[in-house]
Design a protein around this motif. Structure first.
Motif, PDB file in Angstrom:
ATOM      1  N   VAL A 375      -0.079   6.375   9.322  1.00 16.04           N
ATOM      2  CA  VAL A 375       1.275   6.793   9.656  1.00 16.04           C
ATOM      3  C   VAL A 375       1.548   8.141   8.992  1.00 16.04           C
ATOM      4  CG1 VAL A 375       2.030   4.390   9.823  1.00 16.04           C
ATOM      5  CG2 VAL A 375       2.349   5.642   7.680  1.00 16.04           C
ATOM      6  N   GLY A 376       2.609   8.790   9.453  1.00 11.35           N
ATOM      7  CA  GLY A 376       2.980  10.080   8.917  1.00 11.35           C
ATOM      8  C   GLY A 376       3.637  10.920   9.983  1.00 11.35           C
ATOM      9  N   PRO A 377       4.194  12.050   9.619  1.00 14.00           N
ATOM     10  CA  PRO A 377       4.857  12.911  10.606  1.00 14.00           C
ATOM     11  C   PRO A 377       3.859  13.511  11.589  1.00 14.00           C
ATOM     12  CG  PRO A 377       4.701  14.008   8.480  1.00 14.00           C
ATOM     13  CD  PRO A 377       4.248  12.602   8.260  1.00 14.00           C
ATOM     14  N   SER A 378       4.367  14.051  12.695  1.00 16.34           N
ATOM     15  CA  SER A 378       3.506  14.703  13.688  1.00 16.34           C
ATOM     16  C   SER A 378       2.756  15.854  13.041  1.00 16.34           C
ATOM     17  CB  SER A 378       4.351  15.223  14.856  1.00 16.34           C
ATOM     18  OG  SER A 378       4.976  14.151  15.528  1.00 16.34           O
ATOM     19  N   GLY A 379       1.478  15.987  13.420  1.00 14.85           N
ATOM     20  CA  GLY A 379       0.650  17.058  12.879  1.00 14.85           C
ATOM     21  C   GLY A 379       0.037  16.746  11.534  1.00 14.85           C
ATOM     22  N   ALA A 380       0.157  15.494  11.090  1.00 12.42           N
ATOM     23  CA  ALA A 380      -0.393  15.140   9.782  1.00 12.42           C
ATOM     24  C   ALA A 380      -1.901  14.970   9.810  1.00 12.42           C
ATOM     25  CB  ALA A 380       0.260  13.859   9.261  1.00 12.42           C
ATOM     26  N   ARG A 529     -12.183  -8.447  14.689  1.00 11.34           N
ATOM     27  CA  ARG A 529     -12.482  -7.018  14.775  1.00 11.34           C
ATOM     28  C   ARG A 529     -11.843  -6.250  13.624  1.00 11.34           C
ATOM     29  NH1 ARG A 529     -11.659  -8.216  20.358  1.00 11.34           N
ATOM     30  NH2 ARG A 529     -13.502  -7.730  21.614  1.00 11.34           N
ATOM     31  N   THR A 530     -12.379  -5.057  13.404  1.00 14.94           N
ATOM     32  CA  THR A 530     -11.771  -4.109  12.474  1.00 14.94           C
ATOM     33  C   THR A 530     -10.901  -3.158  13.278  1.00 14.94           C
ATOM     34  OG1 THR A 530     -13.695  -4.243  11.012  1.00 14.94           O
ATOM     35  CG2 THR A 530     -12.241  -2.346  10.739  1.00 14.94           C
ATOM     36  N   LEU A 531      -9.648  -2.966  12.849  1.00 11.60           N
ATOM     37  CA  LEU A 531      -8.724  -2.112  13.586  1.00 11.60           C
ATOM     38  C   LEU A 531      -8.293  -0.935  12.728  1.00 11.60           C
ATOM     39  CD1 LEU A 531      -8.559  -4.721  15.351  1.00 11.60           C
ATOM     40  CD2 LEU A 531      -6.153  -4.147  15.742  1.00 11.60           C
ATOM     41  N   LEU A 532      -8.309   0.250  13.353  1.00  7.86           N
ATOM     42  CA  LEU A 532      -7.742   1.451  12.748  1.00  7.86           C
ATOM     43  C   LEU A 532      -6.724   1.978  13.745  1.00  7.86           C
ATOM     44  CD1 LEU A 532      -7.725   3.471  10.430  1.00  7.86           C
ATOM     45  CD2 LEU A 532      -9.601   4.696  11.548  1.00  7.86           C
ATOM     46  N   ILE A 533      -5.450   1.941  13.366  1.00  9.03           N
ATOM     47  CA  ILE A 533      -4.363   2.191  14.313  1.00  9.03           C
ATOM     48  C   ILE A 533      -3.519   3.362  13.836  1.00  9.03           C
ATOM     49  CG2 ILE A 533      -2.399   1.171  15.520  1.00  9.03           C
ATOM     50  CD1 ILE A 533      -3.458  -1.579  14.745  1.00  9.03           C
ATOM     51  N   VAL A 534      -3.284   4.311  14.743  1.00 11.61           N
ATOM     52  CA  VAL A 534      -2.319   5.372  14.508  1.00 11.61           C
ATOM     53  C   VAL A 534      -0.988   4.915  15.079  1.00 11.61           C
ATOM     54  CG1 VAL A 534      -1.633   7.717  15.130  1.00 11.61           C
ATOM     55  CG2 VAL A 534      -4.003   7.233  14.520  1.00 11.61           C
ATOM     56  N   ALA A 535       0.074   5.017  14.292  1.00  6.86           N
ATOM     57  CA  ALA A 535       1.365   4.499  14.762  1.00  6.86           C
ATOM     58  C   ALA A 535       2.502   5.411  14.321  1.00  6.86           C
ATOM     59  CB  ALA A 535       1.591   3.089  14.231  1.00  6.86           C
ATOM     60  N   HIS A 536       3.408   5.660  15.266  1.00  6.90           N
ATOM     61  CA  HIS A 536       4.698   6.255  14.929  1.00  6.90           C
ATOM     62  C   HIS A 536       5.737   5.154  14.767  1.00  6.90           C
ATOM     63  CE1 HIS A 536       3.584  10.508  16.422  1.00  6.90           C
ATOM     64  NE2 HIS A 536       3.726  10.519  15.115  1.00  6.90           N
ATOM     65  N   ARG A 537       5.611   4.108  15.606  1.00  5.71           N
ATOM     66  CA  ARG A 537       6.500   2.958  15.476  1.00  5.71           C
ATOM     67  C   ARG A 537       5.990   2.070  14.340  1.00  5.71           C
ATOM     68  NH1 ARG A 537       7.833   0.501  21.446  1.00  5.71           N
ATOM     69  NH2 ARG A 537       8.678   2.384  22.410  1.00  5.71           N
ATOM     70  N   LEU A 538       6.652   2.133  13.231  1.00  6.18           N
ATOM     71  CA  LEU A 538       6.194   1.346  12.079  1.00  6.18           C
ATOM     72  C   LEU A 538       6.329  -0.143  12.314  1.00  6.18           C
ATOM     73  CD1 LEU A 538       7.580   3.477   9.105  1.00  6.18           C
ATOM     74  CD2 LEU A 538       5.425   3.675  10.333  1.00  6.18           C
ATOM     75  N   SER A 539       7.204  -0.541  13.252  1.00  2.00           N
ATOM     76  CA  SER A 539       7.383  -1.964  13.511  1.00  2.00           C
ATOM     77  C   SER A 539       6.101  -2.629  13.980  1.00  2.00           C
ATOM     78  CB  SER A 539       8.487  -2.177  14.554  1.00  2.00           C
ATOM     79  OG  SER A 539       8.144  -1.538  15.778  1.00  2.00           O
ATOM     80  N   GLY A 553      -2.253  16.789   6.406  1.00  2.00           N
ATOM     81  CA  GLY A 553      -3.701  16.631   6.362  1.00  2.00           C
ATOM     82  C   GLY A 553      -4.220  16.008   5.088  1.00  2.00           C
ATOM     83  N   ARG A 554      -3.324  15.423   4.271  1.00  2.00           N
ATOM     84  CA  ARG A 554      -3.736  14.783   3.020  1.00  2.00           C
ATOM     85  C   ARG A 554      -3.209  13.351   2.968  1.00  2.00           C
ATOM     86  NH1 ARG A 554      -5.439  18.828  -0.510  1.00  2.00           N
ATOM     87  NH2 ARG A 554      -4.777  20.945   0.081  1.00  2.00           N
ATOM     88  N   VAL A 555      -3.925  12.492   2.266  1.00  7.23           N
ATOM     89  CA  VAL A 555      -3.446  11.141   2.010  1.00  7.23           C
ATOM     90  C   VAL A 555      -2.470  11.213   0.838  1.00  7.23           C
ATOM     91  CG1 VAL A 555      -4.076   8.810   1.289  1.00  7.23           C
ATOM     92  CG2 VAL A 555      -5.554  10.057   2.872  1.00  7.23           C
ATOM     93  N   VAL A 556      -1.225  10.790   1.097  1.00  4.12           N
ATOM     94  CA  VAL A 556      -0.209  10.867   0.033  1.00  4.12           C
ATOM     95  C   VAL A 556       0.144   9.497  -0.510  1.00  4.12           C
ATOM     96  CG1 VAL A 556       0.751  13.035   0.896  1.00  4.12           C
ATOM     97  CG2 VAL A 556       1.652  10.865   1.753  1.00  4.12           C
ATOM     98  N   ALA A 557      -0.255   8.426   0.204  1.00  2.00           N
ATOM     99  CA  ALA A 557       0.024   7.081  -0.308  1.00  2.00           C
ATOM    100  C   ALA A 557      -0.787   6.059   0.474  1.00  2.00           C
ATOM    101  CB  ALA A 557       1.516   6.757  -0.209  1.00  2.00           C
ATOM    102  N   THR A 558      -1.109   4.963  -0.168  1.00  2.63           N
ATOM    103  CA  THR A 558      -1.822   3.860   0.472  1.00  2.63           C
ATOM    104  C   THR A 558      -1.280   2.550  -0.085  1.00  2.63           C
ATOM    105  OG1 THR A 558      -3.838   5.194   0.634  1.00  2.63           O
ATOM    106  CG2 THR A 558      -4.086   2.833   0.933  1.00  2.63           C
TER     107      THR A 558
END
Length: 582
Positions: A375-380, A529-539, A553-558
């Protein structure tokens, strides 16, 4: 875009294209030689007939032989032309197949920077011009050369004086025509490039027809296409002007040589130096000399046009296909740890060609059998991370591992067989519902197709009409809604059964009801399965095993949703805007 030397191509570049047709070309060559022989024999028979008539000798046999030669020459010419056309069509077919196969294997970065219309033009109009290389170029030059040499030799034997006069005039005309024709290749290449630009403009306008109509921009887009067409027209005229010079030069050469031979030859007949039969035979040989020369010059211009098109084709074929520069691991790839994560980003950096860096030392791991959200803003850089896993692009720093193995040490086909990828735009191919589903699983049964459609709440698509699974979806899936297109793309990925799913905004075009249905489908497949999902809708990802927050372009939190709402100001801001926290 890969830099490819703009090298000129010559006849040697045609040899790989002609090699597959060498048997048929040998037959065509033999027919050409036989046709040339029948043509060259005719003036000699005419001379014998005339001399026989003058001597009151019987000539019926000679006349019969002459007629037989004329008929045989016509039949040989017809058969040769058919085989030549067949060879040319085979050449075009083989080139189109080779070029299309190459285009589909180009690195993704090439598609990012090249115009689709120009690529289409190379497969279409450029390959069509190669036909002229065979039909109107190469063999006309070869056949013409045989006739010219044979006719010149016979003329020299008949009357060296007349031959010398003829040679001076013909050499001057042909030399001028060849000088002009040399300009054709560069002009033809420029014309084809303008055609490619026009095709790009048309493709751009048609693909965005609804947007253009809604914006009432039809006139402006028409003018844009019209300007491209005008540029192509002007470039075509430049080629036509140069080619048009060849015709008049050939005509003047023929007429001047003919008049000169008649004048001087008539005087020599009157003086008794040669007979009437000799003069008539010489005139016939003159036409066999001059006309093939004119055709050969015209064929030379056609050849230059074809070579200009071939240069554009070779330019694309010279671009290395995806994987051509892959490094080869020294031996069997070993896992870095006994139980490595399914996907691991290790200080990954990346920047698009000729662009600034997009990712900076991105590090996180996706354990096998878990669900990770980006997750993150557009262009992250979220979608870029999925593209790197698919190896559409290569990391420029750090390492990306799948099952503990650097992806650069894994053949792309092997890697992608383990991945199911659903793009953000969820493209749907023109054709049928069945055809779209079978792209990644060509052996799936109808029962499997219907089951996966039900899994993503699309079962109704196969029930709309009597066509069932063979219902048309339209160009780009235009007959489906945006949500249906996205769910169809997900169904296509699920059907292949990969152990890893990469989902880029899987619910961006779905309403609340279908989003809930798709979430249930994802929950069902996530178990195995293993899932890697890009999401704007956090729900859609609040229940993910881990959420990776990116910014610039950086990881700021996990962490998990609950953890991040308290530890990450950026995540809390995103969740607050979407009413997930207060």
């Amino acid at each position: 875009m890969t830099s490819v030397p703009n090298r000129p191509v010559g006849l040697a570049a045609l040899l790989p294209y002609l090699r597959a047709h060498r048997g048929l070309l040998a037959v065509v060559g033999a027919l050409s030689l036989l046709g040339a022989a029948t043509s060259l024999a005719q003036p000699l028979l005419v001379r014998s007939v005339l001399d026989g008539v003058s001597a009151a000798a019987p000539v019926a046999g000679l006349v019969g032989l002459l007629v037989a030669l004329v008929v045989a020459g016509a039949l040989l010419g017809g058969l040769r032309d058919y085989l030549l056309q067949r060879t040319a069509e085979g050449l075009v077919l083989g080139t189109r197949r080779r070029l299309a196969g190459h285009l589909l294997r180009l690195p993704i970065a090439e598609y990012d920077q090249r115009r689709t219309g120009d690529l289409l033009s190379r497969v279409g109009s450029d390959t069509t011009l190669l036909r002229a290389v065979v039909t109107s170029g190469l063999f006309e030059v070869v056949t013409g050369a045989v006739l010219v040499v044979g006719a010149a030799g016979a003329m020299l034997l008949l009357d060296p004086v007349l031959f010398g006069l003829t040679l001076l005039g013909v050499a001057a005309g042909v030399g001028f025509a060849l000088t002009v024709a040399r300009r054709v290749r560069a002009l033809s290449r420029a014309a084809q490039e303008r055609v490619g630009e026009m095709t790009s403009a048309v493709e751009r306008a048609i693909s965005a027809a609804r947007t253009i109509r809604a914006a009432r921009a039809e006139r402006r887009e028409s003018e844009t296409v019209g300007d491209s067409a005008t540029a192509a027209y002007a470039a075509g005229l430049r080629v036509a002007r140069v080619q048009a010079v060849v015709g008049p030069v050939s005509t003047v050469t023929v007429q001047s040589a003919f008049l000169l031979v008649l004048a001087v030859g008539g005087a020599r007949v009157a003086s008794g130096a040669i007979t009437v039969g000799d003069l008539v035979a010489f005139v016939m040989f003159l036409f066999f000399l001059v006309l093939p020369l004119g055709q050969a010059v015209h064929a030379y211009t056609q050849l230059q046009t074809g070579l200009g098109a071939l240069q554009r084709i070779e330019e694309i074929l010279d671009v290395p296909v995806e994987g051509a520069a892959d490094r080869i691991p020294p031996g069997p790839a070993a896992r870095t740890r006994p139980d490595p994560p399914m996907i691991e980003f290790d200080r990954v950096g990346f920047g698009y060609p000729d662009g600034p860096p997009v990712l900076h030392e991105v590090s996180f791991a996706v354990p096998a059998g878990t669900r990770t959200a980006l997750v993150g803003p557009s262009g992250a850089g979220k979608s870029t991370l999925l593209a790197l896993v698919e190896r559409f692009y290569e990391v420029t720093a750090g390492a990306l591992r799948v099952d503990g193995v650097d992806v650069r040490d894994v053949p792309r086909d092997v890697l992608r067989a383990r991945l199911g990828y659903v793009e953000q735009e969820a493209p749907v191919l023109a054709g049928t519902l069945r055809g779209n589903l079978l792209i990644g699983a060509p052996t799936a049964t109808d029962a499997q197709l219907r089951a996966v459609l039900d899994e993503v709440n699309l079962g109704h698509l196969a029930e709309r009409t009597a066509d069932g699974l063979d219902v048309q979806v339209g160009e780009g899936g235009v007959l489906l809604s945006g949500g249906e297109r996205q769910r169809l793309a997900i169904a296509r990925a699920l059907l292949a059964g990969p152990p890893v799913l990469l989902l880029d905004e899987p619910t961006s075009n779905l309403d609340a009801r279908n989003e809930a249905a798709l979430r249930r489908a994802i929950d069902a497949v996530a178990v195995r399965r293993t899932l890697l999902i890009v999401a704007h809708r956090l729900s859609t990802v609040v229940d993910a095993d881990q959420i990776v927050v990116l910014d610039g372009g950086r990881v700021v939190a996990t962490g998990t949703h609950d953890q991040l709402t308290t530890t990450s100001p950026l995540y809390r801001e995103l969740a607050t805007h979407q009413l997930l926290v207060t």
